[in-house]
Structures are given as C-alpha cells and as structure tokens.
Write a protein that holds these residues in place. Sequence first.
Motif, PDB file in Angstrom:
ATOM      1  N   LYS A 121       0.834  -1.207   0.000  1.00 40.74           N
ATOM      2  CA  LYS A 121       0.000   0.000   0.000  1.00 40.74           C
ATOM      3  C   LYS A 121       0.869   1.258   0.000  1.00 40.74           C
ATOM      4  O   LYS A 121       0.584   2.219  -0.728  1.00 40.74           O
ATOM      5  CB  LYS A 121      -0.914   0.010   1.224  1.00 40.74           C
ATOM      6  CG  LYS A 121      -1.731   1.296   1.348  1.00 40.74           C
ATOM      7  CD  LYS A 121      -2.438   1.395   2.662  1.00 40.74           C
ATOM      8  CE  LYS A 121      -3.127   2.750   2.802  1.00 40.74           C
ATOM      9  NZ  LYS A 121      -2.164   3.884   2.808  1.00 40.74           N
ATOM     10  N   ALA A 122       1.921   1.248   0.815  1.00 43.96           N
ATOM     11  CA  ALA A 122       2.798   2.418   0.877  1.00 43.96           C
ATOM     12  C   ALA A 122       3.465   2.671  -0.478  1.00 43.96           C
ATOM     13  O   ALA A 122       3.636   3.824  -0.892  1.00 43.96           O
ATOM     14  CB  ALA A 122       3.846   2.223   1.962  1.00 43.96           C
ATOM     15  N   ARG A 123       3.840   1.592  -1.162  1.00 39.37           N
ATOM     16  CA  ARG A 123       4.414   1.760  -2.510  1.00 39.37           C
ATOM     17  C   ARG A 123       3.401   2.380  -3.463  1.00 39.37           C
ATOM     18  O   ARG A 123       3.734   3.279  -4.254  1.00 39.37           O
ATOM     19  CB  ARG A 123       4.868   0.411  -3.054  1.00 39.37           C
ATOM     20  CG  ARG A 123       6.123  -0.142  -2.433  1.00 39.37           C
ATOM     21  CD  ARG A 123       6.429  -1.483  -3.065  1.00 39.37           C
ATOM     22  NE  ARG A 123       7.592  -2.124  -2.514  1.00 39.37           N
ATOM     23  CZ  ARG A 123       7.939  -3.370  -2.777  1.00 39.37           C
ATOM     24  NH1 ARG A 123       7.182  -4.097  -3.594  1.00 39.37           N
ATOM     25  NH2 ARG A 123       9.020  -3.892  -2.241  1.00 39.37           N
ATOM     26  N   ASP A 124       2.175   1.869  -3.408  1.00 34.82           N
ATOM     27  CA  ASP A 124       1.134   2.426  -4.272  1.00 34.82           C
ATOM     28  C   ASP A 124       0.843   3.878  -3.913  1.00 34.82           C
ATOM     29  O   ASP A 124       0.515   4.696  -4.787  1.00 34.82           O
ATOM     30  CB  ASP A 124      -0.139   1.587  -4.173  1.00 34.82           C
ATOM     31  CG  ASP A 124      -0.006   0.250  -4.880  1.00 34.82           C
ATOM     32  OD1 ASP A 124       0.901   0.124  -5.721  1.00 34.82           O
ATOM     33  OD2 ASP A 124      -0.796  -0.667  -4.594  1.00 34.82           O
ATOM     34  N   ASP A 125       0.928   4.204  -2.625  1.00 34.92           N
ATOM     35  CA  ASP A 125       0.736   5.598  -2.210  1.00 34.92           C
ATOM     36  C   ASP A 125       1.766   6.496  -2.878  1.00 34.92           C
ATOM     37  O   ASP A 125       1.454   7.621  -3.287  1.00 34.92           O
ATOM     38  CB  ASP A 125       0.845   5.714  -0.686  1.00 34.92           C
ATOM     39  CG  ASP A 125      -0.386   5.173   0.032  1.00 34.92           C
ATOM     40  OD1 ASP A 125      -1.440   5.033  -0.615  1.00 34.92           O
ATOM     41  OD2 ASP A 125      -0.280   4.877   1.249  1.00 34.92           O
ATOM     42  N   ILE A 126       3.001   5.999  -2.976  1.00 34.82           N
ATOM     43  CA  ILE A 126       4.049   6.783  -3.656  1.00 34.82           C
ATOM     44  C   ILE A 126       3.674   7.020  -5.114  1.00 34.82           C
ATOM     45  O   ILE A 126       3.782   8.142  -5.635  1.00 34.82           O
ATOM     46  CB  ILE A 126       5.408   6.062  -3.548  1.00 34.82           C
ATOM     47  CG1 ILE A 126       5.926   6.124  -2.116  1.00 34.82           C
ATOM     48  CG2 ILE A 126       6.425   6.689  -4.510  1.00 34.82           C
ATOM     49  CD1 ILE A 126       7.246   5.402  -1.918  1.00 34.82           C
ATOM     50  N   ARG A 127       3.223   5.959  -5.786  1.00 35.73           N
ATOM     51  CA  ARG A 127       2.849   6.102  -7.198  1.00 35.73           C
ATOM     52  C   ARG A 127       1.689   7.078  -7.371  1.00 35.73           C
ATOM     53  O   ARG A 127       1.665   7.880  -8.320  1.00 35.73           O
ATOM     54  CB  ARG A 127       2.496   4.732  -7.784  1.00 35.73           C
ATOM     55  CG  ARG A 127       3.703   3.834  -7.993  1.00 35.73           C
ATOM     56  CD  ARG A 127       3.346   2.635  -8.848  1.00 35.73           C
ATOM     57  NE  ARG A 127       2.561   1.656  -8.117  1.00 35.73           N
ATOM     58  CZ  ARG A 127       3.070   0.637  -7.454  1.00 35.73           C
ATOM     59  NH1 ARG A 127       4.385   0.473  -7.428  1.00 35.73           N
ATOM     60  NH2 ARG A 127       2.296  -0.223  -6.827  1.00 35.73           N
ATOM     61  N   ILE A 128       0.728   7.005  -6.457  1.00 31.72           N
ATOM     62  CA  ILE A 128      -0.427   7.906  -6.534  1.00 31.72           C
ATOM     63  C   ILE A 128       0.008   9.352  -6.361  1.00 31.72           C
ATOM     64  O   ILE A 128      -0.402  10.252  -7.115  1.00 31.72           O
ATOM     65  CB  ILE A 128      -1.474   7.514  -5.476  1.00 31.72           C
ATOM     66  CG1 ILE A 128      -2.122   6.177  -5.840  1.00 31.72           C
ATOM     67  CG2 ILE A 128      -2.538   8.601  -5.334  1.00 31.72           C
ATOM     68  CD1 ILE A 128      -2.977   5.589  -4.738  1.00 31.72           C
ATOM     69  N   VAL A 129       0.859   9.601  -5.360  1.00 34.93           N
ATOM     70  CA  VAL A 129       1.312  10.974  -5.108  1.00 34.93           C
ATOM     71  C   VAL A 129       2.197  11.458  -6.257  1.00 34.93           C
ATOM     72  O   VAL A 129       2.120  12.630  -6.659  1.00 34.93           O
ATOM     73  CB  VAL A 129       2.060  11.049  -3.766  1.00 34.93           C
ATOM     74  CG1 VAL A 129       2.626  12.454  -3.554  1.00 34.93           C
ATOM     75  CG2 VAL A 129       1.128  10.691  -2.612  1.00 34.93           C
ATOM     76  N   GLU A 130       3.037  10.575  -6.781  1.00 35.66           N
ATOM     77  CA  GLU A 130       3.900  10.977  -7.903  1.00 35.66           C
ATOM     78  C   GLU A 130       3.060  11.363  -9.118  1.00 35.66           C
ATOM     79  O   GLU A 130       3.397  12.328  -9.822  1.00 35.66           O
ATOM     80  CB  GLU A 130       4.853   9.837  -8.252  1.00 35.66           C
ATOM     81  CG  GLU A 130       5.990   9.678  -7.243  1.00 35.66           C
ATOM     82  CD  GLU A 130       6.887   8.503  -7.563  1.00 35.66           C
ATOM     83  OE1 GLU A 130       8.029   8.457  -7.055  1.00 35.66           O
ATOM     84  OE2 GLU A 130       6.445   7.594  -8.317  1.00 35.66           O
TER      85      GLU A 130
END
Length: 408
Positions: A121-130
């Motif tokens: 989830k934290a990895r996906d959060d990075i992609r979403i914010v990027e």
Amino acid sequence: MAECIRRGLSSNASISAAKELVHEADADVKSKRGAFFPKISASYSLKRLDNSGLNETDTNFVSQRTDAFTLSASQTVFSGGGIVNTYRRAKINKDVYDINLKQERIDLVEDIQTTFYNLLKARDDIRIVEKAIIRLKKQLESARAFYDVGMVTKQQVLQVEVDLALAEKSLVRAKNNVQKHHVKLCTLLNLPPLADVHFVGELEEMVAPLSFTLEECIRLALDRRLDLEEGQKQVELARKDAQIIFSRFFPTVSLNFSYVNQQIDYDDPDRDDTERDYWSLGLNASVTLFEGGRDYYEFRRYKHKEREKRLVLEDLRNQAASEVTTYYLAVGEALEQIRTGKKALDAASESFKAAEVNYSLQIGTITDVLNAQAKLTQAEGELNQAMADHQIAMAKLFHAIGTPIDIF
C-alpha cells in the motif's frame, strides 16, 4: 508473500525460542517419568584407625583398616497418585508449549501478511502521489502561461504552487512509510533491517471474495483456535495440581533394600581379619497427620483455580466468535469499498479530464481543475486503502479462525 512466510517460519527468532521451550518441557516430562523407577545408590568408605596402646583388647579400637561398600535401592509403591499426576501434569504442560509454538507461527504469519500488505500500500501511495505531482506540475506550467498573458491572477498561480508543495510533502511521508514497513518486514524474516531485498506483489492482484459463510467461519474458529485448546489444557493443569495436593492426604509407601560388604584388616597379625556381608529389605510408610490445614487449603485453592480457568475458557469462546464476526464483516466492507471506489475513481478521472478541457478553453477556472485533481488523488488513495484493508482483514480473519491459510 509465500516466500516471506516460509523464510519467517524457518528463521524468525521468536519461533526458535518457542521451539526451545518445547524441548525444555519435553525434558521435564522425561525427568518426571524417572519417579516411576527405583532409586539406586552406592557408596564406599575407607577408614584407618591407629591406636598406640599395647594393652587394648576391644577390637573396635585396635589399629585397623576398614573398607565398606553399600548398595541401596528404594522404590515407591504408593503415593496416593502423586507421582502419576505429576507426570501427567508435565505431559499436559508440554502440550501447552506445543500449542504455543503453533500459535507463534500463526501470529508470525499474520504479522508478515499485515506488514507485507502495508508495504504494498505504501508503494502504491508513492505512485499515486507521484502522479498527482506530475499533474500539478503540468497545471502550474499552464497557470503560469495564462498568467503571463493576463488570463489568470497571481493568486491562482500561487494556489497551484501550494497544492504542489503539499503533494511533495505527502511524497516524503509515503517514502518514509515504505522504509518503515520494509525494515519491519526484514526484521520479521530475520534479515538485516536495511537489507537490499525487493518484495514483489500487487494489491490489486490479491483481491478475492470470501467463499465461507460467517457461521462456517465461527464453527471453524471454535473447532481450531489454539487459544481455546490451550484454555482447555489450563483447566486440566489446574485439575492435576489439585490432584497432586490431594495425594498428600494419603501415606507414602516405599520398599527399601540395602546390601553391605564390610572388611576389617587388623594391623596385629595375631588377630583374624573379618569380612561381613549382609542385606536388609523393608517396607516404609509415612503420612503427615497435621500441618495446620495447609494442604487442605492448598487443595481448595487449586479447585477454585480450575473453576476460574473454565470460566476463562468460556469467555475465550465468546471472544473468538466476536473476533471472527468483526473481521468477517471487515472483509465484506472492504470488498464493497473496492467496488464503490472503482466507480468513484472512474468518475473522478472523467471529472478531471473535463475540468482540464474546460480550463484550456477558459470556460472553467484553475480552482475547478485543482478540485478535480484533488478528488482524483483522493479516489486513487481511497481505492488503494480499500484494497489494503481487504487483505489485512483477510489476514486477521485467518488469524482469528486459527486455521491453515490454504483452507480458503
């Protein structure tokens, strides 16, 4: 995921510690088993007596050397059940440690799963914010271009810059979360905290509905949960403790045998050396008649403890049903959140595209674009959270049921 679980189960220090406790309990069982066998002992003594008196006539006090060898054996033939119940208690105690080892494994699997899903989830959060940052940078370029020709105000440009700065701040937080969950997962797998390991997986690939009904899950939990099995063993331990104390009201009877070989060598050559061989066999019985009620009240204490453990076990059954219900409903709620989240994401995406088109045609404002962009980022984040919640709820449901994961 599967590789993480396999490594964790084989390498985690808490599992190794639990195994040592099992070995310790097994040794205690074997130690208690020794009480069923006779106690055999042997002793040897050498004594030298020097007497300078020339007129000594008592053979016990003339100069001599005495060698004595003693072999003795004692076998308890009755103890009121104390030895048997002590041995059985040790076996039950080993069962408790076996259960604790299994529970440690289940706890570790749930911890690895939860941490793994939080990492994804934290990895996906990075992609979403990027992606949000890319969109905001594009909007900032557009706003500055419109500002240069006087089509938007400075305040509107600053509004985009503020949203971009907040997004970059969120990116830092998301990267820290990835590092935090990475370190925890490495620790669970007994790896160096900053090990260069890449954990592979995608939340979206793991979403699947639950094929069991709530009633079936509760029934499985009541049948398979290890804390309920341990609770039953705690009742049995308290019962055995009471029986061990009760055995003190009976006499202890033992059979005793001894053999003695004694040789006496006199310094005086006129005296004949002697050698004696003799043995004895006897039955010994002992019982404590009065100790101020100590044993009686000790017995009553363990009977109360047995009843307390039964009540605790009943409460554990109720808690098990409650936990299973909670996590079962959480799984269903997360699936519904995923379904509605996908619809919301589609709508937010279309809304953002429309806002961009309207802004480029100057029939919409930069505020409209920023609001649509924020809604899109929010929809992506909420869908990602729902998928993580679903997997974590599933892991906790497996843990609450206390059953092998592959049964589902």
